[in-house]
Design a protein around this motif. Sequence first.
Motif, mmCIF file in Angstrom:
data_model
loop_
_atom_site.group_PDB
_atom_site.id
_atom_site.type_symbol
_atom_site.label_atom_id
_atom_site.label_comp_id
_atom_site.label_asym_id
_atom_site.label_seq_id
_atom_site.Cartn_x
_atom_site.Cartn_y
_atom_site.Cartn_z
ATOM 1 N N PRO A 44 -1.891 22.722 5.670
ATOM 2 C CA PRO A 44 -2.174 22.069 6.955
ATOM 3 C C PRO A 44 -1.202 20.951 7.349
ATOM 4 C CG PRO A 44 -4.190 22.390 5.733
ATOM 5 C CD PRO A 44 -3.062 22.781 4.821
ATOM 6 N N ASN A 45 -0.684 20.220 6.395
ATOM 7 C CA ASN A 45 0.268 19.149 6.690
ATOM 8 C C ASN A 45 1.674 19.495 6.221
ATOM 9 O OD1 ASN A 45 -1.520 17.231 7.945
ATOM 10 N ND2 ASN A 45 -2.447 16.989 5.924
ATOM 11 N N GLY A 46 1.932 20.776 6.053
ATOM 12 C CA GLY A 46 3.246 21.217 5.598
ATOM 13 C C GLY A 46 4.371 20.783 6.517
ATOM 14 N N TYR A 47 4.072 20.651 7.805
ATOM 15 C CA TYR A 47 5.100 20.276 8.774
ATOM 16 C C TYR A 47 5.727 18.921 8.470
ATOM 17 C CZ TYR A 47 1.933 16.969 11.041
ATOM 18 O OH TYR A 47 1.104 15.907 11.306
ATOM 19 N N LYS A 48 5.020 18.058 7.722
ATOM 20 C CA LYS A 48 5.565 16.732 7.403
ATOM 21 C C LYS A 48 5.765 16.523 5.898
ATOM 22 C CE LYS A 48 1.048 14.430 7.562
ATOM 23 N NZ LYS A 48 0.275 13.390 8.230
ATOM 24 N N ASN A 49 5.529 17.562 5.116
ATOM 25 C CA ASN A 49 5.686 17.466 3.667
ATOM 26 C C ASN A 49 7.164 17.630 3.307
ATOM 27 O OD1 ASN A 49 5.826 18.014 0.892
ATOM 28 N ND2 ASN A 49 3.854 19.057 0.874
ATOM 29 N N PRO A 50 7.748 16.643 2.626
ATOM 30 C CA PRO A 50 9.169 16.753 2.257
ATOM 31 C C PRO A 50 9.479 17.999 1.420
ATOM 32 C CG PRO A 50 8.287 14.579 1.654
ATOM 33 C CD PRO A 50 7.145 15.405 2.163
ATOM 34 N N ASN A 51 8.487 18.505 0.699
ATOM 35 C CA ASN A 51 8.699 19.700 -0.129
ATOM 36 C C ASN A 51 8.904 20.970 0.688
ATOM 37 O OD1 ASN A 51 8.476 18.230 -2.527
ATOM 38 N ND2 ASN A 51 6.250 18.433 -2.524
ATOM 39 N N THR A 52 8.620 20.935 1.985
ATOM 40 C CA THR A 52 8.810 22.126 2.831
ATOM 41 C C THR A 52 10.043 22.022 3.721
ATOM 42 O OG1 THR A 52 7.418 21.334 4.653
ATOM 43 C CG2 THR A 52 6.312 22.576 2.882
ATOM 44 N N GLU A 53 10.820 20.950 3.576
ATOM 45 C CA GLU A 53 12.008 20.787 4.423
ATOM 46 C C GLU A 53 13.015 21.919 4.217
ATOM 47 O OE1 GLU A 53 13.534 16.837 3.807
ATOM 48 O OE2 GLU A 53 11.815 15.930 4.837
ATOM 49 N N THR A 54 13.269 22.277 2.967
ATOM 50 C CA THR A 54 14.209 23.367 2.679
ATOM 51 C C THR A 54 13.690 24.680 3.260
ATOM 52 O OG1 THR A 54 14.969 22.261 0.686
ATOM 53 C CG2 THR A 54 15.412 24.622 0.839
ATOM 54 N N TYR A 55 12.392 24.906 3.140
ATOM 55 C CA TYR A 55 11.791 26.113 3.703
ATOM 56 C C TYR A 55 12.039 26.137 5.215
ATOM 57 C CZ TYR A 55 8.324 29.825 4.440
ATOM 58 O OH TYR A 55 7.701 30.996 4.781
ATOM 59 N N GLY A 56 11.822 25.002 5.874
ATOM 60 C CA GLY A 56 12.053 24.919 7.318
ATOM 61 C C GLY A 56 13.495 25.210 7.690
ATOM 62 N N GLU A 57 14.433 24.680 6.924
ATOM 63 C CA GLU A 57 15.852 24.930 7.191
ATOM 64 C C GLU A 57 16.198 26.407 6.979
ATOM 65 O OE1 GLU A 57 18.144 22.861 8.539
ATOM 66 O OE2 GLU A 57 16.384 21.569 8.803
ATOM 67 N N ASN A 58 15.677 26.985 5.916
ATOM 68 C CA ASN A 58 15.938 28.410 5.652
ATOM 69 C C ASN A 58 15.279 29.295 6.702
ATOM 70 O OD1 ASN A 58 17.560 27.931 3.425
ATOM 71 N ND2 ASN A 58 15.834 27.919 2.023
ATOM 72 N N PHE A 59 14.124 28.885 7.190
ATOM 73 C CA PHE A 59 13.461 29.604 8.283
ATOM 74 C C PHE A 59 14.381 29.626 9.505
ATOM 75 C CE2 PHE A 59 11.077 29.029 12.247
ATOM 76 C CZ PHE A 59 10.413 30.244 12.314
ATOM 77 N N LYS A 60 14.917 28.471 9.862
ATOM 78 C CA LYS A 60 15.816 28.403 11.027
ATOM 79 C C LYS A 60 17.043 29.286 10.829
ATOM 80 C CE LYS A 60 16.029 23.831 11.296
ATOM 81 N NZ LYS A 60 16.347 22.463 11.772
ATOM 82 N N LYS A 61 17.627 29.282 9.623
ATOM 83 C CA LYS A 61 18.789 30.132 9.334
ATOM 84 C C LYS A 61 18.437 31.607 9.485
ATOM 85 C CE LYS A 61 20.859 26.956 6.034
ATOM 86 N NZ LYS A 61 21.090 26.684 4.609
ATOM 87 N N ASN A 62 17.296 32.003 8.918
ATOM 88 C CA ASN A 62 16.872 33.406 9.037
ATOM 89 C C ASN A 62 16.667 33.796 10.486
ATOM 90 O OD1 ASN A 62 16.924 33.994 6.339
ATOM 91 N ND2 ASN A 62 14.729 33.951 6.051
#
Length: 187
Positions: free
Chosen positions: A133-151
């Motif tokens: 639920p708070n993944g959008y602000k969790n530092p542990n998901t930043e890499t996932y977010g960047e890889n999502f954008k790349k994909n």
Amino acid sequence: MLHSSFLAICLIIASQSQSALTQQGYQFTREDFDAIQKLETGGCEDIDPKEAVGDTDMANKAYGPYQITKPYYDDAVMQNPSLANLGPFPDVVKNYSNCEAIMQAYSNKYTTKECIGRTPTAVDAARNHNGGPNGYKNPNTETYGENFKKNKMQNRGKREVSVNKRQTELVLGCPSLRPSFKQCYPR
């Protein structure tokens, strides 16, 4: 007269209940689903992504092409109880359409302007999918977010729509970028 008034009141109550049930979160696009699936199970060459089981070292294993856990599924069903009719967990998350409905319900619950405090983005929805639920602000998901954008950028313009236009297939494959998805396990 009394019957029509009663009917009108019932319709108003039903529409209010339905609007609460279908609170709009970020609305996933086909590109979003494809980018997330590629992160979650795109590197599985030995197994059909629908059969993938990940996070095997965690209390809640993740299943299917989008790696959905039981608590994630339960949250989505709380948001949209009709999802329970799709079938039992984990079998229900072996179907792309079911997963996408579950993901949209989860987004409607957690990736909203009310939850995030601003208009949610695709990256917010992807990070919530990955980190809760708070993944959008969790530092542990930043890499996932960047890889999502790349994909998502890699996939843009590299699609081939099937004849029935219901299923979109990626033309370009890519190894899984999800750090916690170490291997693909048959169920």
